[in-house]
Design an enzyme around this catalytic site. Structure first.
Site, mmCIF file in Angstrom:
data_model
loop_
_atom_site.group_PDB
_atom_site.id
_atom_site.type_symbol
_atom_site.label_atom_id
_atom_site.label_comp_id
_atom_site.label_asym_id
_atom_site.label_seq_id
_atom_site.Cartn_x
_atom_site.Cartn_y
_atom_site.Cartn_z
ATOM 1 N N GLU A 229 0.885 -1.172 0.000
ATOM 2 C CA GLU A 229 0.000 0.000 0.000
ATOM 3 C C GLU A 229 0.916 1.214 0.000
ATOM 4 O O GLU A 229 1.570 1.503 1.005
ATOM 5 C CB GLU A 229 -0.890 -0.018 1.234
ATOM 6 C CG GLU A 229 -1.698 -1.304 1.279
ATOM 7 C CD GLU A 229 -3.060 -1.137 1.899
ATOM 8 O OE1 GLU A 229 -3.939 -1.912 1.559
ATOM 9 O OE2 GLU A 229 -3.230 -0.229 2.723
ATOM 10 N N CYS A 263 -2.036 9.207 2.944
ATOM 11 C CA CYS A 263 -1.816 8.587 1.634
ATOM 12 C C CYS A 263 -2.884 9.059 0.657
ATOM 13 O O CYS A 263 -2.629 9.176 -0.530
ATOM 14 C CB CYS A 263 -1.823 7.076 1.745
ATOM 15 S SG CYS A 263 -3.288 6.443 2.555
#
Ligand code: NAD
Length: 457
Positions: A229, A263
């Site tokens: 990720e 993110c």
């Protein structure tokens, strides 16, 4: 013994030093996790759920002090630290509710004396190398479902969130997870490298593309399940029929929340030329209202930059944007220390020649670009090597869905942004990563399917 020094990024002061791992201790811990795994897999799901439920209770009981710890070592504003912990409770509830059904054996065919079943067995030993920006969220997305589904976990928190990582281990052990079933490893890149060299069955990584690429190269020939990720350069398009003020307020928050260190922060904004100026004015006004200061204060919105080297990235992006003709509307520079501080910064008249619109900023800085309509917006939104999230602001749902269905991103937002749900899969296209967490798929991902062909004779 190695020691890791932990600093407060808001003041530069040393908080503490903690014993750190080395290659030998990592190998010993990995062997312990290997030994413990079959025993943990044999524990009934109901008992594993009880442990995670007690872990949840322990978080609730200590929420304020856990938030203060996270704020001290990451510079995250205290309200946002509490928000993260409260948000984690909902994620734990989701996993507790769904884990059993998600990995129950399924009969998919049963006719003429032939039965076919899918069984979900634990991967085994799961390595979890984690980031600092949402240490409870990104860690919890992995270790909670991994433990529930019968894996042992070697958890390496970021060196910038170590005290939080150690608190997670303490609370899990307090809640009844055996010490050799969840094991924390303390240290930075070298400890991460030592961990990935162990005999592991899965590696679940959250962090930068650069580190993810190194791990991929190292693990390539070993056939270890790898999930990554990684970062993003998440775009939003504001259509001419959107309310410029509402969109600006929402997107300023999406860009600057957690000091832009999410993110899924909004990292690029495209605004239809018909409302561009009104949007920019409202956006700048909102950003000017953000209070920067001591992360421990209740009214702070912009905290410290967690990693000092990121200041150089922000300086470089701002200088490059200015040199190439962007208009600086607010901020644009770091603030004097002690500690790591960067002003909330807004540029307009940006283009895709600028690093600001191409590379992850991971800080409180944003570029706003004028576009002529949907076709140009779609082209620019897809002009990226990343693909984590993307959004559109318009009252017209059909238009938003038409635009967003053309965008290469794992999560799509209509009139919202910077949002994660435990019920939905979290994944990225391109250099934003491989694999997923969250949703029922994000439970099954910690298991491997065994296919049973059963003929009754
Ligand atoms: P990072 O890559 O610097 O570090 C991540 C982890 O990897 C840390 O624990 C670090 O110690 C470890 N590490 C560093 N080098 C290693 C190596 N060679 N081998 C093994 N481990 C190593 O990233 P970061 O600064 O902690 O996190 C910020 C990045 O994470 C941003 O790019 C952000 O977008 C991304 N992120 C992504 C998500 C997501 O869900 N997609 C969530 C949070 C953060």
């Amino acid at each position: 013994m190695n020691r890791l020094s932990i600093y407060n990024p808001a003041t530069g002061a040393l908080i503490t030093q903690v014993p750190a791992d080395d290659a030998v201790s990592v190998a010993i811990k990995a062997a312990a996790a290997r030994m413990a795994q079959p025993r943990w897999a044999a524990v009934p799901m109901a008992h594993r759920k009880d442990c995670i439920s007690r872990f949840r209770d322990a978080i609730v009981a200590q929420l304020d002090s856990l938030a203060a710890t996270m704020t001290a070592e990451t510079g995250k504003p205290i309200k946002m630290s509490r928000n993260e912990l409260n948000g984690l409770l909902g994620r734990i509830d989701f996993f507790l509710k769904e884990a059993e059904d998600a990995v129950a054996t399924q009969t998919v065919f049963d006719e003429g004396g032939m039965t076919e079943q899918i069984q979900h067995v634990p991967l085994g030993v799961v390595a979890n190398i984690s980031a600092w920006n949402y240490p409870w969220f990104v860690g919890g997305n992995v270790f909670v479902p991994a433990l529930l589904t019968g894996n042992t976990v070697l958890y390496k928190p970021s060196e910038y969130a170590t005290m939080t990582g150690l608190a997670i281990a303490r609370l899990l052990h307090f809640a009844g997870i055996p010490e050799d079933v969840f094991i924390a490893l303390v240290g930075g890149a070298a400890v991460g490298e030592a961990l990935q060299a162990q005999q592991i069955d899965g590696l679940f990584f959250t962090g930068s593309y650069a580190t993810g690429a190194k791990i991929t190269q190292a693990l390539g020939p070993r056939m270890v399940k790898l999930q990554l990720e990684l970062g993003g350069k998440d775009p939003t398009y504001v259509c001419e029929d959107a309310d410029p003020k509402l969109a600006a307020e929402s997107l300023a928050d999406g860009a600057m929340y957690n000091t832009g260190q999410s993110c899924c922060s909004v990292e690029r904004i495209y605004v239809h030329e018909k409302i561009h100026d009104a949007f920019v004015a409202a956006f700048v006004e909102t950003v000017r209202g953000f209070k920067l200061g001591d992360p421990a204060s209740e009214d702070t919105y912009i905290g410290a930059i967690t990693r000092a080297p990121q200041l150089d990235v922000l300086d470089r992006q701002a200088a490059d944007a200015k040199a190439k003709g962007a208009t600086l509307l607010v901020g644009g520079a770091r603030l004097p220390g002690p500690g790591n501080w960067y002003q909330p910064t807004v540029f307009s008249n940006v283009t895709h020649d600028m690093e600001l619109m191409r590379e992850e900023s991971f800080g409180p800085i944003i570029g706003i670009q004028k576009v002529s309509g949907d076709i140009e917006a779609v082209h620019l939104m897809n002009d990226t090597r990343y693909g984590l999230t993307a959004g559109v602001f318009t009252p017209d749902q059909a238009r938003a869905q038409r635009v967003l269905s053309q965008i290469n991103a794992g999560s799509l937002y209509w009139n919202c942004c910077d949002r994660v749900s435990p019920r939905l899969p979290w994944s990225g296209y391109g250099d934003s990563g491989v694999g997923l967490t969250l949703s029922t798929y994000g439970i099954q991902t910690f298991t491997r399917p065994k296919a049973w062909h059963l003929r009754h004779v």
